[in-house]
Design a protein around this motif. Structure first.
Motif, PDB file in Angstrom:
ATOM      1  N   TRP A  61       0.842  -1.206   0.000  1.00 38.57           N
ATOM      2  CA  TRP A  61       0.000   0.000   0.000  1.00 38.57           C
ATOM      3  C   TRP A  61       0.876   1.256   0.000  1.00 38.57           C
ATOM      4  O   TRP A  61       0.661   2.178  -0.805  1.00 38.57           O
ATOM      5  CB  TRP A  61      -0.941  -0.013   1.218  1.00 38.57           C
ATOM      6  N   LEU A  62       1.890   1.282   0.875  1.00 45.93           N
ATOM      7  CA  LEU A  62       2.722   2.475   1.009  1.00 45.93           C
ATOM      8  C   LEU A  62       3.542   2.734  -0.262  1.00 45.93           C
ATOM      9  O   LEU A  62       3.590   3.862  -0.746  1.00 45.93           O
ATOM     10  CB  LEU A  62       3.673   2.328   2.204  1.00 45.93           C
ATOM     11  N   LEU A  63       4.192   1.696  -0.772  1.00 48.07           N
ATOM     12  CA  LEU A  63       5.165   1.891  -1.852  1.00 48.07           C
ATOM     13  C   LEU A  63       4.894   1.073  -3.111  1.00 48.07           C
ATOM     14  O   LEU A  63       4.905   1.588  -4.217  1.00 48.07           O
ATOM     15  CB  LEU A  63       6.574   1.514  -1.350  1.00 48.07           C
ATOM     16  N   GLY A  64       4.677  -0.233  -2.905  1.00 48.17           N
ATOM     17  CA  GLY A  64       4.688  -1.148  -4.040  1.00 48.17           C
ATOM     18  C   GLY A  64       3.674  -0.815  -5.119  1.00 48.17           C
ATOM     19  O   GLY A  64       4.003  -0.811  -6.313  1.00 48.17           O
ATOM     20  N   TYR A  65       2.436  -0.523  -4.703  1.00 48.87           N
ATOM     21  CA  TYR A  65       1.382  -0.298  -5.684  1.00 48.87           C
ATOM     22  C   TYR A  65       1.712   0.882  -6.590  1.00 48.87           C
ATOM     23  O   TYR A  65       1.502   0.826  -7.804  1.00 48.87           O
ATOM     24  CB  TYR A  65       0.054  -0.080  -4.977  1.00 48.87           C
ATOM     25  N   GLY A  66       2.232   1.949  -6.007  1.00 49.46           N
ATOM     26  CA  GLY A  66       2.608   3.114  -6.800  1.00 49.46           C
ATOM     27  C   GLY A  66       3.719   2.787  -7.784  1.00 49.46           C
ATOM     28  O   GLY A  66       3.642   3.139  -8.970  1.00 49.46           O
ATOM     29  N   THR A  94       8.209  -6.881  -1.348  1.00 48.06           N
ATOM     30  CA  THR A  94       6.900  -6.285  -1.640  1.00 48.06           C
ATOM     31  C   THR A  94       6.995  -4.801  -1.962  1.00 48.06           C
ATOM     32  O   THR A  94       6.121  -4.259  -2.638  1.00 48.06           O
ATOM     33  CB  THR A  94       5.915  -6.483  -0.468  1.00 48.06           C
ATOM     34  N   ALA A  95       8.042  -4.126  -1.468  1.00 45.80           N
ATOM     35  CA  ALA A  95       8.146  -2.691  -1.733  1.00 45.80           C
ATOM     36  C   ALA A  95       8.985  -2.392  -2.965  1.00 45.80           C
ATOM     37  O   ALA A  95       8.808  -1.345  -3.581  1.00 45.80           O
ATOM     38  CB  ALA A  95       8.727  -1.967  -0.521  1.00 45.80           C
ATOM     39  N   ILE A  96       9.912  -3.277  -3.345  1.00 48.43           N
ATOM     40  CA  ILE A  96      10.816  -2.935  -4.447  1.00 48.43           C
ATOM     41  C   ILE A  96      10.918  -4.043  -5.507  1.00 48.43           C
ATOM     42  O   ILE A  96      10.521  -3.854  -6.655  1.00 48.43           O
ATOM     43  CB  ILE A  96      12.227  -2.587  -3.909  1.00 48.43           C
ATOM     44  N   TRP A 102      17.077  -9.517 -13.067  1.00 45.45           N
ATOM     45  CA  TRP A 102      16.726  -8.469 -12.108  1.00 45.45           C
ATOM     46  C   TRP A 102      16.473  -9.054 -10.720  1.00 45.45           C
ATOM     47  O   TRP A 102      17.052  -8.599  -9.730  1.00 45.45           O
ATOM     48  CB  TRP A 102      15.494  -7.689 -12.582  1.00 45.45           C
ATOM     49  N   VAL A 103      15.646 -10.081 -10.661  1.00 46.22           N
ATOM     50  CA  VAL A 103      15.202 -10.554  -9.357  1.00 46.22           C
ATOM     51  C   VAL A 103      16.331 -11.245  -8.611  1.00 46.22           C
ATOM     52  O   VAL A 103      16.571 -10.964  -7.433  1.00 46.22           O
ATOM     53  CB  VAL A 103      13.982 -11.498  -9.506  1.00 46.22           C
ATOM     54  N   PHE A 104      17.016 -12.152  -9.304  1.00 41.51           N
ATOM     55  CA  PHE A 104      18.074 -12.881  -8.615  1.00 41.51           C
ATOM     56  C   PHE A 104      19.159 -11.930  -8.133  1.00 41.51           C
ATOM     57  O   PHE A 104      19.613 -12.012  -6.987  1.00 41.51           O
ATOM     58  CB  PHE A 104      18.665 -13.958  -9.531  1.00 41.51           C
ATOM     59  N   THR A 105      19.554 -10.997  -8.978  1.00 43.05           N
ATOM     60  CA  THR A 105      20.605 -10.043  -8.608  1.00 43.05           C
ATOM     61  C   THR A 105      20.164  -9.186  -7.421  1.00 43.05           C
ATOM     62  O   THR A 105      20.893  -9.051  -6.428  1.00 43.05           O
ATOM     63  CB  THR A 105      20.933  -9.130  -9.811  1.00 43.05           C
ATOM     64  N   ALA A 106      18.977  -8.619  -7.524  1.00 43.87           N
ATOM     65  CA  ALA A 106      18.500  -7.739  -6.448  1.00 43.87           C
ATOM     66  C   ALA A 106      18.337  -8.518  -5.150  1.00 43.87           C
ATOM     67  O   ALA A 106      18.712  -8.031  -4.064  1.00 43.87           O
ATOM     68  CB  ALA A 106      17.176  -7.093  -6.866  1.00 43.87           C
ATOM     69  N   ALA A 107      17.792  -9.736  -5.235  1.00 45.28           N
ATOM     70  CA  ALA A 107      17.560 -10.507  -4.018  1.00 45.28           C
ATOM     71  C   ALA A 107      18.879 -10.971  -3.410  1.00 45.28           C
ATOM     72  O   ALA A 107      19.037 -10.982  -2.183  1.00 45.28           O
ATOM     73  CB  ALA A 107      16.663 -11.711  -4.323  1.00 45.28           C
TER      74      ALA A 107
END
Lengths: 436, 436, 436
Positions: A82-87, A151-153, A376-381
């Motif tokens: 709600w705070l970040l992810g949706y936007g 969930t936020a990024i 993207w996902v593997f690197t970021a995680a």
């Protein structure tokens, strides 16, 4: 004069049915709202589905910890999305790479709020896929920090490339109707990064490379968890129309037959490899079939949905064997079920597209999307969990792992009366120092 | 003539779409029926939610008894509410104090029957809240008599003051959209009267006032119960519109974020009080958040829903501490979760009302309603349980309490193979005299 | 000229609302799709309901096997019903005895696909009724072959006589709205044939005819299973309208009160026969009430629904006593709950038909349909299971039965940490030869 009167009469009767119409008719947005709300609530039930499946595959000494990860990743994920992810995911996206408004939305309401509710459930699903893979050895607050990151990024950024109207992968024509890649592979690649950094559970692999299976403590939970996940998938795939229409029927039917075929595929593999008909494989196979059909459920005919699901189940079982060979310890098989079957399903969505099958241009875009998601996902995680490992810590101490995370992280015991060791610990739980 | 012809043509084409319309259009009542039926079915799932949560927090020797209370209070409550409760609550109410018709309704059908189904679920929810608080020591038939009193009299009488169109509290403007007070506090004040008359379980409090926690036998059940309750709440709050419309989306969204914030609030309190992150607190906190948002979910903006839920979770944890200090033995924390959080939520519905926030007139009516609910319900329930205690009996004998109510009240054992003592009893179950 | 202009204006405004209308209106098929999809998903939850109820009533050593039967009969039944069953049941039926097209349907979609999804769930329900009766002693692959026979032939053939528009029993006016006979009795008579051929479990009946109750290992599962079945029944009966309309409300209400009255009836019988209030009886009684109302839920007033359900619960308990006297070993009581209560309910649908009660002509047709169902299903199932027994085998060896089917059929243990014997076996599971 008479003509004029008739015209007035005509106009009047024209207005009259209109006002009747306003009274009588159902607004499409009301029906759309109903469907999205109900579908979102069905997706919500995937959370207890994951909790049961993952807890059942873990040992009794970690049953509370697994459940508590699922419970709180839903809660934390909901608020963060709600705070970040949706936007970030659905806000105005002029560059094609990121949403830029719609953070912490508030105010009157309308269909947007319903969609936010639905999308929250998707974000929480992506986050919770990780919990099972990393079970039985992960620091609880470290895990929750990871949920915030996902969930936020991590999830909304990739999501904005595919599901935002301006997303660059969407512009290229990437097909992922309900998220074989956007949700399931994203969760799985986060999980893969996590288990690579964590290392296997104590005793999972011997010094000479031999593998020791660690049986789950409650296989009844595994089966009920599988059923709940399957139920949730009807909302997951059906609700992704975001509109009430007759196309929901075929989507749901494709979803269902793919789940059934996935279980059959996994049992078929069991028989082929001269194993008994393992229930854990059957359940994971059905989930693999459901993951696989998620990308293409809106664009495939039934026989192809059956085929997609069947191969999804086969891929899961092959993936378990591969990961074990690589000595990665994925407690519930999430990387295989959500990652490998997600890759297959995203390919299948291109290969079996109704009216344009086996078009190499479409398949290339699917391959591109699958690859970009992994990168993207593997690197970021990997970066995120590495950072968590170096700060609050990602893995618990061997002593805590041996005693079980229920006592050491939560001061509670899942089954104080059934499990002798747990019962002993339970009597002494008051003597334990508060963990933090 | 030409003009007249055109007019006739216009009129004809005016009629034509009308008849098409009659063929094509969906009646709003059909869609409303769908929503109320589905929402009612979702509320139904709160019953297994309560059964799991309450049974999991009790000991294994009472697991069947708790489940059987939940099962039969639904059944008995359903029939009594049809016979009596619905008429008292929603019948014609000229005085503002009681409905006077609509008892044991029968006949053709229509939307009224759908609403009766939905309201039955609410009555059963109010009744079942009691079962957990009074667990592990209550006479089974005494408990069922209490259910009759709650669903046929206590709950519908108060309900008629608020939700009946002629109800006097409704006339004053009391806000309780889906029942923070009407359902949850009513259940909780009945439970409070019950546990005051029952006294604590054997061994719960020492001679010198020290408190001994009695751990629940299956915390996995607690978490799954929490998830099912949460799911049911989407129907509970969303269905209370009794109409299909786009306002359901924001109501569900408020409900969901408040549940999430409630769990976060409870875990925050755990950390503040230097406890570990207890799963039982997290689950109860989320339920507290859901109870709190129930009154105001239709009239609040999202940030206030988050705040309402968060404080609801905090209130629950503070309430547990208070009740323990007062040496009241509430096995599952129902008085705190449904009562104290219900009070807070009913206040919040007035405080944070969109467009008229912090209006002292509104807040005073909320305080009045909260106080009236406590006075009526607690007094009536205290009298009722007192009467039951003096007639059929409210508390079982210490011998029966020690053996566990599964054997003594039902002649069945929850887990004959897992629990050594239970297994021993199970072998001898045929030797037991039928209890009554 | 002025008149003409006005007419043009009238026509224009006539077109304008029309186009708005095309935008605004909701198609009935969209709403019907929603309802059938949601109802079908609710029926899906009967599968975990059966899995919990049946597994809970079996011993821990067979917990995985029971769950795995439920899981795979859904999967196999789904695919077989798509390939064969749906065409036989709902295809063009000129003779009145069998459908002749609609096999393995594929292509675009529409409402037909939604109905297929819904009907798949019914076929799987009929199949899964068998699994509980035959639990703890049946060869796994033999069981799955039986599922193929039921979902591809036995169930759809009888179904085509009643639910196909051209079916001969339908032409006679046989009333079975949602399947007291078509689904539940069909499942039960298959189960009866199965348990007659299988014989009782080892130790269930002594040499001198005395009966030894074998208690279920997890009664919590039984209660939650009952709740889930009940929830699923709202979709089962409500969805059988196949149309969204206000008549769904009374159908659901009848369903719910009958379930409640069934549990009350069973507990009433417990008290009458001087037994304690058995939870297993209460749960089975509620299911019996639901089975009984299934045929007549769309044509009865509420008081008759209560009566139908109450007698359904009583019939269940009497049926348990009868089957035990006949030394048939039905582990969960499925023959009584789904068969005997189904017979009663099909009679009641004729007896209590609104507007035409106690019409002997109607009752005679009901009796005919009940008798025909028994003759066809029992004969076909007896032949089928006999064939399976002589080929792949129907009953496992006494050694396997003693060790438990979890190890011998699936190489997995349900609760390796709770059950000492199971834990021992679990350690040695790798030494077991793959079963096939």
């Amino acid at each position: 004069m008479k003509a004029l009167f008739s015209i007035v009469l005509a106009c009047f009767s024209l207005i009259f049915p209109l006002s009747t119409f306003a009274d009588e008719a159902v607004s499409p947005d009301a029906v759309n709202t109903l469907w999205i709300v109900i579908a979102g609530a069905m997706v919500f039930l995937m959370q207890p589905g994951f909790a049961l499946l993952e807890s059942g595959m873990a040992r009794a000494k970690n049953a509370v910890n697994v459940m508590m990860k699922n419970y709180m990743d839903l809660c934390v994920g909901t608020l963060l999305f709600w705070l970040l992810g949706y936007g970030l995911m659905f806000g105005a996206n002029p560059s094609g790479w990121l949403g830029t408004d719609g953070f912490a939305i508030s105010g009157g309401g309308g269909l947007d709020y319903t969609v936010l509710f639905f999308q929250m459930m998707f974000a929480a699903t992506a986050a919770t896929i990780v919990s099972g893979a990393m079970a039985e050895r992960t620091n609880y607050f470290g895990y929750l920090l990871g949920v915030i990151g996902i969930t936020a990024i991590i999830y909304p950024v990739f999501g904005s490339w595919v599901w935002n109207e301006g997303g660059w992968l969407r512009q290229l024509g990437f097909i992922d109707f309900a998220g074989s890649t956007v949700v399931h592979s994203v969760g799985a690649w986060c999980a893969l990064a996590g288990i690579m950094l964590l290392g296997p559970r104590l005793g999972r692999f011997g010094a000479n490379g031999q593998s020791h299976a660690i049986p789950g403590h409650n296989l009844g939970y595994v089966s009920i968890g599988g059923f709940l996940l399957w139920f949730g998938w009807f909302g997951f795939n059906g609700g992704s129309t975001l509109l009430a229409g007759t196309d929901i029927g075929p989507i749901i039917l494709n979803t269902h037959v793919a789940g059934a075929a996935g279980a059959v595929g996994a049992v078929f593999m069991s028989v082929m490899t001269r194993q008994p008909a393992l229930m854990t494989n059957a359940v994971n196979g059905s989930i693999g079939g459901l993951v696989a059909i998620t990308a293409g459920c809106a664009g495939m005919d039934i026989p192809y949905a059956v085929l997609t699901g069947f191969i999804g189940g086969v891929v899961c079982v092959l993936g378990f064997i591969l990961l074990e060979k690589l000595r990665y310890d994925d407690v519930v098989g999430a990387v295989s079920v959500h990652g490998f079957a997600g890759v297959w399903g995203t390919l299948a969505a291109g290969l079996f597209l109704r009216g344009d099958m086996f078009n190499p241009d479409i398949v290339m875009v699917q391959v591109l999307g699958i690859g970009v998601a992994f990168l993207w996902v593997f690197t970021a995680a990997f970066f995120m969990y590495g950072l968590i490992a170096r700060t609050v810590g990602l893995r618990v101490s061997p002593q805590h792992e041996q005693r079980g995370l229920d006592i050491t992280e939560h001061g509670e015991v899942g089954y104080p009366e059934f499990n002798r060791d747990a019962a002993y610990l339970s009597e002494h739980v008051k003597d334990l120092q508060p963990i933090r």
